[in-house]
Design an enzyme around this catalytic site. Structure first.
Site, short mmCIF file in Angstrom:
data_model
loop_
_atom_site.label_atom_id
_atom_site.label_comp_id
_atom_site.label_asym_id
_atom_site.label_seq_id
_atom_site.Cartn_x
_atom_site.Cartn_y
_atom_site.Cartn_z
CG ASP A 246 -1.99 1.04 1.20
OD1 ASP A 246 -2.14 1.70 0.15
OD2 ASP A 246 -2.68 1.20 2.21
CG ASP B 50 -3.11 3.84 -3.39
OD1 ASP B 50 -4.09 3.08 -3.56
OD2 ASP B 50 -3.04 4.67 -2.47
CD GLU B 51 -5.49 -1.07 -1.28
OE1 GLU B 51 -5.09 -1.85 -0.39
OE2 GLU B 51 -6.53 -0.38 -1.18
#
Length: 388
Positions: free
Chosen positions: A9, A103-104
């Site tokens: 993350d 973003d993860e």
């Protein structure tokens, strides 16, 4: 074989990208999101979070809590490019990656033990590679399943690395509030609290039949399994987008039908461009309408042949809008257009004018790819609001 799942993350992703690219932002509170009076916070840097600012907070509240912050609208094209760079790095570390968002994501490291000194060392190598190639930090969790890995990545943010071993799972989980279990929102948390379950550890001793009477058999079984640290969901590398959409919340309610349709045209252009850029088309177009104060409605149209061209999406959205009986005197607070029931462009049927449209939009898309999404727009969108 014991599974090894890694969750990565990125830390305050949008804000961190801006701090990386602008030296004058570093060490200062940066808040990204809608800048109008009805905007919400998308991302807040860790410097801003010290003031109690967090994502999904109304921007007016964020300004009140941190008036000296740097407020930015964000650059999603840039963030998407950085995201692609990050996931290209991750692809070197595992052939099985499930991207959860920009973003993860999860990496399945099962069976790769011979390639690593230890899961922790492998996690450190991934963090180091991401930092060296993008200049950004990430937090990583490593565990025997997805639930524990995602939980672990959030334990030492920012720039954290936490490994949860199978034998430590229940000990780590026991003191945590039940809200840390995915799927437990505020309503479920309140119901669990009323039953006497406030921590995950308390759920391990729950009477399943009692829990099932309150929450249903499926939820009861899931909660008890997760409380024991059990989760058999696989890492799925082919998470296809369910829909592509765009919506706009207005600083002031709009009352003009013509103005609303101009917004719908702009939104349809953005949705069409994103569909074609991803090689997709859609069989369903959905209109979202929110009237003041907060009455929200959706209407949709499904086609026998999928669409990806701006004018087809707009025609559907406009027809849905014109057929909707708006409340007398009510202003429009939000408009949205989304395309769903997605398929690849190869599944397109040949409309009578398909070849002409394909050439036109092929030229438009090449210009947008080279010079940016706003290089071209329809003349209707360039008129002043009061021009007929």
């Amino acid at each position: 074989m014991e599974r090894i799942i890694l969750h990565i993350d990125m830390d305050a992703f949008f804000a961190s990208v801006e701090q990386r690219d602008h030296e004058e932002y570093r060490g200062k509170p940066v808040i990204i999101g809608g800048l109008g009076p009805r905007g919400v916070v998308s991302t807040a840097s860790y410097e801003a979070r010290k003031f109690g600012v967090h994502s999904a907070m109304p921007m007016v509240t964020a300004r009140r809590r941190c008036p000296d912050a740097i407020f930015l609208p964000g650059d999603h094209a840039k963030y998407s490019a950085v995201s692609r760079q990050i996931f290209s790095v991750l692809a070197r570390f595992s052939p099985v990656i499930e991207q959860l968002s920009i973003d993860e994501g999860f990496l399945d490291l099962t069976g790769m033990e011979r390639l690593m000194d230890s899961p922790r060392a492998y996690g450190e190598a991934i963090k180091r590679a991401v930092r060296e190639e993008t200049g950004l930090t990430a937090s990583v969790g490593v565990a025997p399943n997805k639930f524990l890995a995602k939980l672990a990545s959030d334990m030492e943010k920012p720039d954290g690395l936490v490994v949860i071993r199978p034998e430590d799972a229940e000990r780590v989980l026991a003191p945590l509030p039940v809200s840390r279990i995915f799927g437990v929102g505020k309503k479920t948390e309140a119901r669990l609290s009323a039953l006497g379950f406030k921590t995950i550890g308390q759920l391990t001793a729950a009477d399943r039949s009692r829990l099932a009477r309150a929450l249903g058999d499926r939820m009861a079984a899931q909660l008890i399994a997760l409380a024991h640290g059990l989760d058999d969901r696989p890492v799925e590398p082919t998470r296809a987008a369910q829909s592509i959409g765009r919506e706009e919340t207005f600083a002031e309610d709009i009352h003009s039908r013509e103005e609303a349709e101009r917004v719908l045209l702009s939104l349809s252009e953005e949705v069409g461009w994103r569909l074609r850029r991803e090689g997709l088309s859609a069989r369903t177009v959905t209109l979202k309408l929110r009237f003041a104060p907060f009455d929200t409605y959706t209407r949709q149209q499904t086609f026998p042949d999928p669409v990806s061209y701006d004018e087809d999406i707009f025609a559907a959205a406009r027809a849905l809008f014109r057929a909707f009986p708006s409340p007398p005197g009510a202003g429009i607070r939000l408009l949205g257009v989304s395309a769903g029931n997605l398929c690849t462009e190869g599944e397109l049927s040949l409309f009578d004018d398909h070849e002409k449209k394909e050439k036109l939009y092929g030229a438009i898309d090449r210009l947008k790819s080279r010079f940016g999404e706003n290089i071209l727009t329809r003349a209707a969108l360039t008129k002043p609001k009061d021009e007929p």
